[in-house]
Design a protein around this motif. Structure first.
Motif, PDB file in Angstrom:
ATOM      1  N   LEU A 280       0.828  -1.205   0.000  1.00  0.00           N
ATOM      2  CA  LEU A 280       0.000   0.000   0.000  1.00  0.00           C
ATOM      3  C   LEU A 280       0.857   1.248   0.000  1.00  0.00           C
ATOM      4  O   LEU A 280       0.602   2.205  -0.744  1.00  0.00           O
ATOM      5  CB  LEU A 280      -0.921  -0.021   1.227  1.00  0.00           C
TER       6      LEU A 280
ATOM      7  N   ALA B 215       0.824   3.434  -3.407  1.00  0.00           N
ATOM      8  CA  ALA B 215      -0.103   4.559  -3.312  1.00  0.00           C
ATOM      9  C   ALA B 215       0.517   5.845  -2.765  1.00  0.00           C
ATOM     10  O   ALA B 215       0.014   6.931  -3.028  1.00  0.00           O
ATOM     11  CB  ALA B 215      -1.307   4.168  -2.435  1.00  0.00           C
TER      12      ALA B 215
ATOM     13  N   PRO C 263      -6.666  15.484   2.892  1.00  0.00           N
ATOM     14  CA  PRO C 263      -6.176  14.471   1.954  1.00  0.00           C
ATOM     15  C   PRO C 263      -5.705  15.106   0.656  1.00  0.00           C
ATOM     16  O   PRO C 263      -6.217  16.137   0.221  1.00  0.00           O
ATOM     17  CB  PRO C 263      -7.399  13.575   1.724  1.00  0.00           C
TER      18      PRO C 263
ATOM     19  N   PHE D 178      -5.084  11.711  -4.137  1.00  0.00           N
ATOM     20  CA  PHE D 178      -5.746  10.590  -3.472  1.00  0.00           C
ATOM     21  C   PHE D 178      -7.260  10.675  -3.653  1.00  0.00           C
ATOM     22  O   PHE D 178      -7.927   9.675  -3.960  1.00  0.00           O
ATOM     23  CB  PHE D 178      -5.395  10.590  -1.989  1.00  0.00           C
TER      24      PHE D 178
ATOM     25  N   PHE E 200      -7.935   7.652  -6.095  1.00  0.00           N
ATOM     26  CA  PHE E 200      -8.453   6.460  -5.427  1.00  0.00           C
ATOM     27  C   PHE E 200      -9.949   6.556  -5.137  1.00  0.00           C
ATOM     28  O   PHE E 200     -10.730   5.666  -5.488  1.00  0.00           O
ATOM     29  CB  PHE E 200      -7.682   6.212  -4.130  1.00  0.00           C
ATOM     30  N   VAL E 201     -10.367   7.666  -4.495  1.00  0.00           N
ATOM     31  CA  VAL E 201     -11.766   7.777  -4.066  1.00  0.00           C
ATOM     32  C   VAL E 201     -12.701   7.982  -5.253  1.00  0.00           C
ATOM     33  O   VAL E 201     -13.660   7.219  -5.453  1.00  0.00           O
ATOM     34  CB  VAL E 201     -11.932   8.934  -3.054  1.00  0.00           C
TER      35      VAL E 201
ATOM     36  N   GLU F  15      -6.807   2.212   9.563  1.00  0.00           N
ATOM     37  CA  GLU F  15      -6.154   2.634   8.316  1.00  0.00           C
ATOM     38  C   GLU F  15      -7.210   3.089   7.322  1.00  0.00           C
ATOM     39  O   GLU F  15      -8.054   2.319   6.899  1.00  0.00           O
ATOM     40  CB  GLU F  15      -5.341   1.466   7.742  1.00  0.00           C
TER      41      GLU F  15
ATOM     42  N   THR G   2      -7.372   4.078   4.053  1.00  0.00           N
ATOM     43  CA  THR G   2      -7.510   3.591   2.679  1.00  0.00           C
ATOM     44  C   THR G   2      -8.260   2.269   2.640  1.00  0.00           C
ATOM     45  O   THR G   2      -9.184   2.080   1.835  1.00  0.00           O
ATOM     46  CB  THR G   2      -6.119   3.425   2.026  1.00  0.00           C
ATOM     47  N   ASN G   3      -7.876   1.353   3.506  1.00  0.00           N
ATOM     48  CA  ASN G   3      -8.566   0.072   3.582  1.00  0.00           C
ATOM     49  C   ASN G   3     -10.006   0.248   4.029  1.00  0.00           C
ATOM     50  O   ASN G   3     -10.923  -0.435   3.550  1.00  0.00           O
ATOM     51  CB  ASN G   3      -7.814  -0.867   4.534  1.00  0.00           C
TER      52      ASN G   3
ATOM     53  N   TYR H 244     -12.140   1.380   1.125  1.00  0.00           N
ATOM     54  CA  TYR H 244     -12.397   0.274   0.200  1.00  0.00           C
ATOM     55  C   TYR H 244     -13.514  -0.627   0.725  1.00  0.00           C
ATOM     56  O   TYR H 244     -14.445  -0.982  -0.021  1.00  0.00           O
ATOM     57  CB  TYR H 244     -11.119  -0.529  -0.009  1.00  0.00           C
TER      58      TYR H 244
ATOM     59  N   THR I 219     -18.325   8.122   3.310  1.00  0.00           N
ATOM     60  CA  THR I 219     -17.026   8.402   2.720  1.00  0.00           C
ATOM     61  C   THR I 219     -16.500   9.755   3.171  1.00  0.00           C
ATOM     62  O   THR I 219     -15.315   9.905   3.507  1.00  0.00           O
ATOM     63  CB  THR I 219     -17.120   8.365   1.179  1.00  0.00           C
TER      64      THR I 219
ATOM     65  N   GLN J 215     -10.414  10.585   9.245  1.00  0.00           N
ATOM     66  CA  GLN J 215      -9.203   9.825   8.939  1.00  0.00           C
ATOM     67  C   GLN J 215      -9.054   8.602   9.859  1.00  0.00           C
ATOM     68  O   GLN J 215     -10.057   7.998  10.231  1.00  0.00           O
ATOM     69  CB  GLN J 215      -7.964  10.724   8.980  1.00  0.00           C
TER      70      GLN J 215
END
Length: 294
Positions: free
Chosen positions: A35, A39, A113, A117, A121-122, A224, A226-227, A230, A245, A252
């Motif tokens: 990761l 990333a 952020p 990102f 990613f989002v 975490e 990012t995970n 997802y 989201t 965070q």
């Protein structure tokens, strides 16, 4: 004393879990390294070096911190994302260009952020639409600029003439030296929390068999981000997914906050204002997003 005891118990428990499930711990660490390398590392290290270099090249002798310095710090943090803001503020604080109180408040404001990102990613990977990225970033940065301006006029301005100004004779080399520890902090926290996440979930699944999917989501989001984002996308839909989201992007995770705290401690910056400001963001941003966009 009670806090220290519980911290020791937590530490020993995690050590036991790592020893009980070494293969799972290895897989979690591999996930964290992957990761980070895929990333974060490709843009985080170059950006940190360049921003540190830019700050050194544009450093000027000052008697008080100007609004331009506040604005420049915020723009650097907004483009680079966390923990770029913390690293920049720590450097300015060590150089005496910000007072301890200014640095403590800016730590909470200059913390968002990265657009890379949010859009990458989002928006692109998860939603296949950039709408949420534009909406979220517009809202966050508008609110942040208001707080930045209020903070500049509200916080007392100290005289810095007692500290002689020294021009950096090796700005590029020193920028590399200062950037590497920050990158290592980011890498270490990501690998640590992905490992803890993997081992903790494996152990709880072994004991309780089938745990609700929301439990996995809560643990992932807490440790975490990012995970967590997802998993969030695989559990919720519609407006609930959009709002959740936004909440997770704003609150965070422990991994991100620990990065900021470690960097701030290295410059002896107070943490309490950061905590209160982030709590304010966590309340205001989701409410405004709901009222304006949903």
């Amino acid at each position: 004393m009670k806090t220290a005891i519980w911290t020791i118990i937590l530490c020993v428990s995690l050590i036991v879990l790592l020893l009980m499930f070494p293969q799972v711990a290895h897989e979690g660490a591999d996930l964290g390294v992957s990761l980070f390398m895929e990333a974060l590392f490709p843009y985080l290290l170059p950006y940190l070096i360049l921003t540190n270099w830019f700050i050194r090249l544009t450093a000027q002798p000052v008697t008080t911190a100007s609004y331009f310095l506040f604005f420049k710090t915020y723009v650097i943090s907004a483009v680079g994302g966390f923990p770029t803001g913390a690293a920049t503020i720590a450097h300015l604080s060590k150089q005496g260009q910000l007072t301890p109180k200014q640095a403590a408040y800016l730590l909470g404001i200059c913390h968002s952020p990265s657009p890379l990102f949010v859009f990458g990613f989002v928006a692109h990977d998860l939603f296949q639409s950039t709408t949420i990225a534009w909406q979220y970033l517009l809202l966050v940065h508008t609110f942040s600029f208001i707080l930045l301006t209020v903070s500049y006029f509200y916080l007392p301005k100290a005289n810095f003439t007692a500290q002689p100004f020294k021009k950096d004779t090796e700005p590029f080399t020193n920028s590399i030296k200062d950037s590497v520890p920050t990158v290592l902090i980011v890498a270490a926290t990501i690998v640590f929390f992905t490992t803890v996440y993997s081992v903790f979930l494996h152990s709880t699944d072994s004991i309780f068999q089938a745990l609700p999917k929301y439990f996995h989501l809560a643990v992932a989001g807490l440790l975490e981000m990012t995970n967590g984002l997802y998993l969030l996308h695989n559990v919720l839909i519609g407006d609930a997914l959009l709002l959740a989201t936004v909440v997770l992007l704003t609150t965070q995770s422990l991994s991100i906050h620990l990065q900021v705290i470690v960097i701030a401690r290295s410059a002896k910056i107070a943490i309490r204002p950061y905590i209160w400001i982030r709590l304010l963001y966590s309340l205001v941003i989701p409410i405004l997003f709901f009222l304006i966009f949903l």
